[in-house]
Design a protein around this motif. Structure first.
Motif: not given
Length: 402
Positions: A154-155, A99-101, A119-125, A104-105
């Motif tokens: 993330x879960x 289940x997505x948390x 800057x970071x690419x959040x989609x990468x995570x 936490x993310x």
């Protein structure tokens, strides 16, 4: 594509009813035999609600059926999940045992940003803030593949339902198959089919979860596929105010409305308590290309669906400005957006980058001025305050465009 309203046929539907085992539902999802339309909302249920659904199924209690629509794309058909996304996603997560948390993310991304100057690419995570069933099925077509491609950080783990459970419990469905009566135009058929499904989606109350106006309206964007990315450009998805995404349609609709009325005091007139209706009328106006007493025509490059470069440029300007102005309320973003979108999109002008610092200072001063007015901050959506923000935003940007 022909989008005129003068049709000589009507769109009805045949409806089929039945039920499948949960195992069959999971296979349909994994094989992408049923898919989410792009205008569906994100997954919003919490872990507790998901567990209660599984318990209801376990006890053989009534669970509302899933609504699937057959969508004819000419060379192929798609089976769209119109109602039941939250239920199917909850069952699918229980099938996977995850289940997505989101909290936490969020903390992880915040820490990464603090630790990195760039800057970071959040989609990468494995971005789960914009998470849906579609995100999981993009990771693989089997349980093993999906689990091997998720970011475990993330879960959370949740009780995994067994194969025996999946095979011995059922979930009902109703299956809509549009039927055309009269008329012969293929283009008009596709247009009418899209109108039909937009209407179905908007009339469905998904398991008691009320849709936000912007979520409900999103189905209308697909009345004309080539303008979907104009109604919701990429840069608008990254701009958020109190967890709500920037409502790009609201801005271009009100600018077009002001252009037509040529009188700030007529903006929103007779729509004070139903502004969402005004925005819907704008979408229909753009999609069907008809004359309107409410709106001025969009620039030709938009109608010709050649707007991507312009929106990319606007997104860059917006990014520079919002890096210096924190958007905490509708007051902030209205001052930033109205003038910028009017001059860049409707008049194809450009910001004078060398004067950007002065522009930001002027915007900040005006934002502070509006926020110091208690009547304004108490009811920012009142038409008189909205009109003032539009005018002042226009006035400020007029000094910095070329």
């Amino acid at each position: 594509m022909s989008l005129g309203k003068g049709r000589s046929f009507s769109m009805e539907s045949k409806v089929y009813y039945g039920e499948y085992t949960l195992e069959h539902w999971m296979n349909l999802i994994l094989k992408k035999n049923i898919i989410l339309p792009d205008y569906q909302r994100l997954f919003v249920w919490d872990k507790d609600k998901t567990e209660k659904l599984i318990e209801s199924i376990r006890k053989n209690e009534f669970v509302p059926p899933v609504t699937i629509g057959s969508y004819d794309k000419g060379a192929e058909r798609e089976n769209l999940i119109l109602d039941g996304q939250q239920r199917l996603t909850s069952i699918f997560l229980s099938f996977l045992g995850i289940f997505p948390n989101k909290e936490k993310y969020k903390k992880k991304i915040a820490n990464l940003i603090d630790d990195n100057d760039s800057e970071i690419d959040i989609d990468e995570f494995d971005n789960i803030l914009e998470w849906s069933l579609k995100k999981l099925t993009e990771k693989g077509n089997s349980k093993e593949q999906i689990l091997s491609h998720i970011n475990n950080d993330n879960y959370d783990e949740i009780p995994e339902i067994s194969l025996e459970f999946l095979r011995s419990h059922y979930l009902g469905f109703c299956y809509l198959v549009p039927q055309v009566t009269g008329g012969e135009s293929v283009d008009e058929f596709y247009s009418e089919q899209q109108r039909y499904y937009s209407s179905v989606f908007r009339n469905i109350n998904i398991q008691g979860e009320t849709l936000l106006p912007q979520e409900s309206r999103k189905s209308l964007y697909f009345l004309r596929d080539g303008l979907v990315d104009f109604f919701e450009p990429e840069f608008s998805k990254t701009i958020r105010i109190n967890d709500a995404q920037m409502d790009f349609v609201r801005y271009v609709a009100l600018i077009s409305h002001y252009e037509k009325t040529a009188n700030i005091n007529k903006v929103g007139y007779r729509y004070a308590r139903r502004m969402e209706k005004l925005y819907e009328e704008f979408i229909y106006f753009v999609a069907y290309g008809e004359d309107s007493d409410l709106f001025s025509s969009l620039p030709e490059y938009v109608i010709a669906e050649e707007y991507s470069n312009k929106l990319e440029e606007v997104g860059e300007f917006m990014g520079v400005i919002t890096n210096q102005i924190v958007l905490n309320s509708i007051i902030d973003i209205d001052l930033v957006a109205f003038g910028l979108l009017k001059y860049t999109i409707f008049e194809s002008k450009k910001l004078d980058i060398e004067s950007m610092d002065n522009l930001v200072l002027d915007l900040k001063d005006e934002i502070q001025s509006f926020k110091s007015d208690m009547k304004h901050t108490k009811n920012p959506n009142a038409l008189m305050h909205l009109r003032n923000r539009i005018q002042r935003s226009y006035e400020i940007y007029s000094r910095y465009m070329k």
